[in-house]
Design an enzyme around this catalytic site. Structure first.
Site, PDB file in Angstrom:
ATOM      1  CD  GLN A  74      58.297  35.594   6.120  1.00  0.00           C
ATOM      2  OE1 GLN A  74      57.849  34.437   6.062  1.00  0.00           O
ATOM      3  NE2 GLN A  74      58.546  36.375   5.200  1.00  0.00           N
ATOM      4  CB  CYS A 102      63.826  36.568   5.295  1.00  0.00           C
ATOM      5  SG  CYS A 102      62.608  36.419   6.106  1.00  0.00           S
ATOM      6  CG  LEU A 103      59.605  35.960   1.065  1.00  0.00           C
ATOM      7  CD1 LEU A 103      58.465  35.567   0.435  1.00  0.00           C
ATOM      8  CD2 LEU A 103      60.492  37.032  -0.539  1.00  0.00           C
ATOM      9  CG  HIS A 148      64.325  30.683   6.687  1.00  0.00           C
ATOM     10  ND1 HIS A 148      64.950  32.092   6.228  1.00  0.00           N
ATOM     11  CD2 HIS A 148      63.185  31.670   6.563  1.00  0.00           C
ATOM     12  CE1 HIS A 148      64.773  33.202   6.323  1.00  0.00           C
ATOM     13  NE2 HIS A 148      63.657  33.100   6.299  1.00  0.00           N
TER      14      HIS A 148
END
Ligand code: ZN
Length: 173
Positions: free
Chosen positions: A51, A95-96, A137
């Protein structure tokens, strides 16, 4: 510590299977510390290295909610689910990398996870509740899997189109 910028879906780096971390280094420890700071700042309860554009098997998480006790930051290199319960639970996930989109996802209610900690020590722990959902996740991210991959194609496409629009707006400033 430095805040890292968080990639927004769709991005090819979010779809990659990440490489294991064979040995720890100061660079990787710094990355873990930066990821924790970035996660708390967002704010979020978990963040995976892809991410922030680094395709290595590293996640950070802390599912202690504000006012519910001392923070419990966990840094996991090469995390692996080694056992999971037959019983499942459903949480509304976000989710970011997919800001402001939420959907219910069903996952095993309890998991046993093995990982290497920030000091290079082997660790193993059982997780349940929100921790179990969060750790699954985040580990999914290391395999290029997003929570929207569990949704029906139509819903997934709708969210992806919203994110494409958001990215165009962000790019325009
Ligand atoms: Zn996520």
């Amino acid at each position: 510590m430095t805040l890292r910028s968080i990639l927004i879906h769709p991005d090819p780096r979010l779809k990659k299977v990440c490489d294991p971390v064979p040995d720890l280094s100061d660079e990787l420890r710094t990355l873990a510390d930066d990821m924790l700071q970035t996660m708390y700042d967002a704010p979020g309860i978990g963040l995976a290295a892809p991410q922030v554009g680094i395709t290595r098997r590293l996640i950070v998480l802390d599912c202690v909610r504000d006012g519910e006790g001392e923070p419990r930051p966990l840094v996991m290199f090469n995390p692996e689910v080694i056992a999971e319960s037959e019983e499942s639970s459903v949480y509304e996930e976000g989710c970011l990398s997919i800001p402001e989109q939420y959907a219910e996802v069903e996952r095993p209610a309890e998991v046993t996870v093995r990982w290497m900690d920030r000091d290079g020590a082997a660790r193993q722990e059982d997780f349940n509740g929100l921790w179990a959902t969060c750790v699954q996740h985040e580990i999914d991210h290391l395999n290029g899997v997003l929570f929207i991959d569990y949704l029906r194609p139509l819903k997934r496409q709708m969210i992806t189109r919203k994110m494409q629009k958001l990215k165009r707006e962000l790019a325009r400033g």
